[in-house]
Write a protein that holds these residues in place. Structure first.
Motif, PDB file in Angstrom:
ATOM      1  N   VAL A  19      -3.076   3.841   4.217  1.00 10.05           N
ATOM      2  CA  VAL A  19      -2.715   5.219   3.832  1.00 10.05           C
ATOM      3  C   VAL A  19      -3.599   6.184   4.601  1.00 10.05           C
ATOM      4  CG1 VAL A  19      -2.698   6.906   1.931  1.00 10.05           C
ATOM      5  CG2 VAL A  19      -1.861   4.592   1.550  1.00 10.05           C
ATOM      6  N   VAL A 126      -2.783   6.385  -3.626  1.00  8.57           N
ATOM      7  CA  VAL A 126      -1.460   6.114  -3.041  1.00  8.57           C
ATOM      8  C   VAL A 126      -1.390   4.653  -2.554  1.00  8.57           C
ATOM      9  CG1 VAL A 126       0.073   6.714  -1.107  1.00  8.57           C
ATOM     10  CG2 VAL A 126      -1.058   8.530  -2.417  1.00  8.57           C
ATOM     11  N   ARG A 138       4.465  11.191  -8.009  1.00  7.70           N
ATOM     12  CA  ARG A 138       3.409  12.057  -7.472  1.00  7.70           C
ATOM     13  C   ARG A 138       2.726  12.858  -8.580  1.00  7.70           C
ATOM     14  NH1 ARG A 138       1.339  12.240  -2.021  1.00  7.70           N
ATOM     15  NH2 ARG A 138       2.349  10.359  -1.344  1.00  7.70           N
ATOM     16  N   PRO A 306       1.044  17.034   6.106  1.00  4.78           N
ATOM     17  CA  PRO A 306       1.333  16.469   4.779  1.00  4.78           C
ATOM     18  C   PRO A 306       0.112  15.833   4.109  1.00  4.78           C
ATOM     19  CG  PRO A 306       2.851  15.621   6.440  1.00  4.78           C
ATOM     20  CD  PRO A 306       1.771  16.347   7.175  1.00  4.78           C
ATOM     21  N   ARG A 309      -0.260   9.689   2.497  1.00  3.91           N
ATOM     22  CA  ARG A 309       0.994   8.916   2.551  1.00  3.91           C
ATOM     23  C   ARG A 309       0.790   7.569   3.237  1.00  3.91           C
ATOM     24  NH1 ARG A 309       4.390  11.777   7.337  1.00  3.91           N
ATOM     25  NH2 ARG A 309       2.567  12.323   8.549  1.00  3.91           N
TER      26      ARG A 309
END
Ligand code: C5P
Length: 312
Positions: A19, A126, A138, A306, A309
């Motif tokens: 991640v 995550v 989330r 972002p 993730r």
């Protein structure tokens, strides 16, 4: 290629998950009077920038941690490490009885006011949610994140957002385009609690807090207008960071004379963020800072990007 999606679709848990989570810069930071819980109410605008922490989580019976990359030797690897705390918090929240080995590769300056530790915690949440197949949304991950630290929910969310409360209540901000930054770094970090404490000792105890984020700053973001954004950058903690690390004033002056559209201390410092007109201009500011010898190193990055993730 075997992807994580493919593995879960055929009912196989991955052995390892990678991640990536970004660091942040505060475009504005208003700090209210300290509360009984020791925290300060904030109105801040965060922007996630393209400096990343990477966390590789691997199946294990116990919780173990290894930290690599620039400044790794300054990061604690015992139970006080925020990534380990995040792992244990997620296990407790979900009732999972597994451990994990975490490998952190630092890309955000350590103790620099750019929330690298918070990015590690967000990335860990995550990664383990994927590794353990717990499938939390989330929103639920964000509630676990908020218990770990004020900046962790933003590292999860990314992009640009207004933070209120301790900085952990987030409202996404509308932004057009990308902004280009040069960050002046030094290895002697400033302690966040020390900078807040110094702020308390010098701030007017009845000082006002705005109701929301600065309208001029939000308009600059919506318009994608870097010049306007540069003029609107602000940080209530800047004076305290400069009191505790007076040499930062020279760093800021060099960035200004290199034509930076705005220069601000990032969060509680000591990183100095300088906004360029373009990527090339950010690189030119970085070169000017390096040549002047007013910081230990310089990195360029852009935002928004972002939040945490899975990338592998
Ligand atoms: O939440 P986090 O552990 O990242 O915060 C580190 C420290 O920064 C806190 O212990 C507190 O001293 C200070 N802080 C604060 N008010 C906030 C956020 C952080 O005083 N809203």
């Amino acid at each position: 290629m075997t992807t994580l999606k493919h593995l879960s679709s055929v009912g196989v848990s991955p052995r390892s998950v990678l991640v990536r989570a970004p660091g942040k810069v505060n475009l504005s930071l208003h700090v209210g009077p300290v509360g009984e819980d020791g925290y300060h109410p904030l109105v801040t605008v965060f922007q996630a920038v393209s400096l990343y922490e990477e966390v590789v989580a691997t199946v294990s019976d116990t919780f173990t941690l290894e930290v690599l990359g620039p400044g790794a030797e300054l990061v604690p690897t015992d139970d006080t490490n925020l990534a380990l705390r995040a792992a244990r918090a997620l296990a407790e929240h979900t009732g999972v009885r597994q451990g994990a080995h975490l490998e952190i590769i630092k890309g955000v300056p350590v103790a620099g006011g750019m929330a690298g530790g918070s990015a590690d915690a967000a990335a860990t949440l995550v990664a383990l949610d994927a590794l353990w197949g717990t499938g939390l949304g989330r929103e639920e991950l964000s509630s676990v994140a908020a218990r770990l630290g004020a900046d962790v929910p933003f590292a999860l969310a990314g992009h640009t957002a207004v933070g209120t409360g301790r900085g952990d209540t987030l409202t996404p901000a509308m932004v057009h385009g990308q902004f280009h930054w040069a960050f002046a770094l030094r290895s002697a970090g400033l302690s966040t609690p020390a900078v807040f404490q110094h702020f308390d000792s010098v701030a007017d105890p009845g000082h006002d807090m705005p109701d929301g984020a600065d309208t001029e700053l939000m308009a600059a973001l919506r318009a994608g207008d870097a010049e306007r954004l540069g003029r609107a950058l602000s940080n209530d903690l800047e004076g305290s960071a400069l009191d505790l690390a007076p040499d930062l004033a020279e760093t800021m002056a060099v960035a200004r004379s290199a034509g930076a559209l705005g220069v601000v201390v990032s969060g509680s410092g000591p990183t100095v963020a300088a906004l360029g007109r373009s990527r090339q201009h950010a690189l030119a500011i970085a070169a000017a800072l390096t040549i002047a010898g007013v910081c230990e190193s310089v990195v360029c990055a852009s935002g928004p990007v972002p939040g945490a993730r899975v990338v592998g």
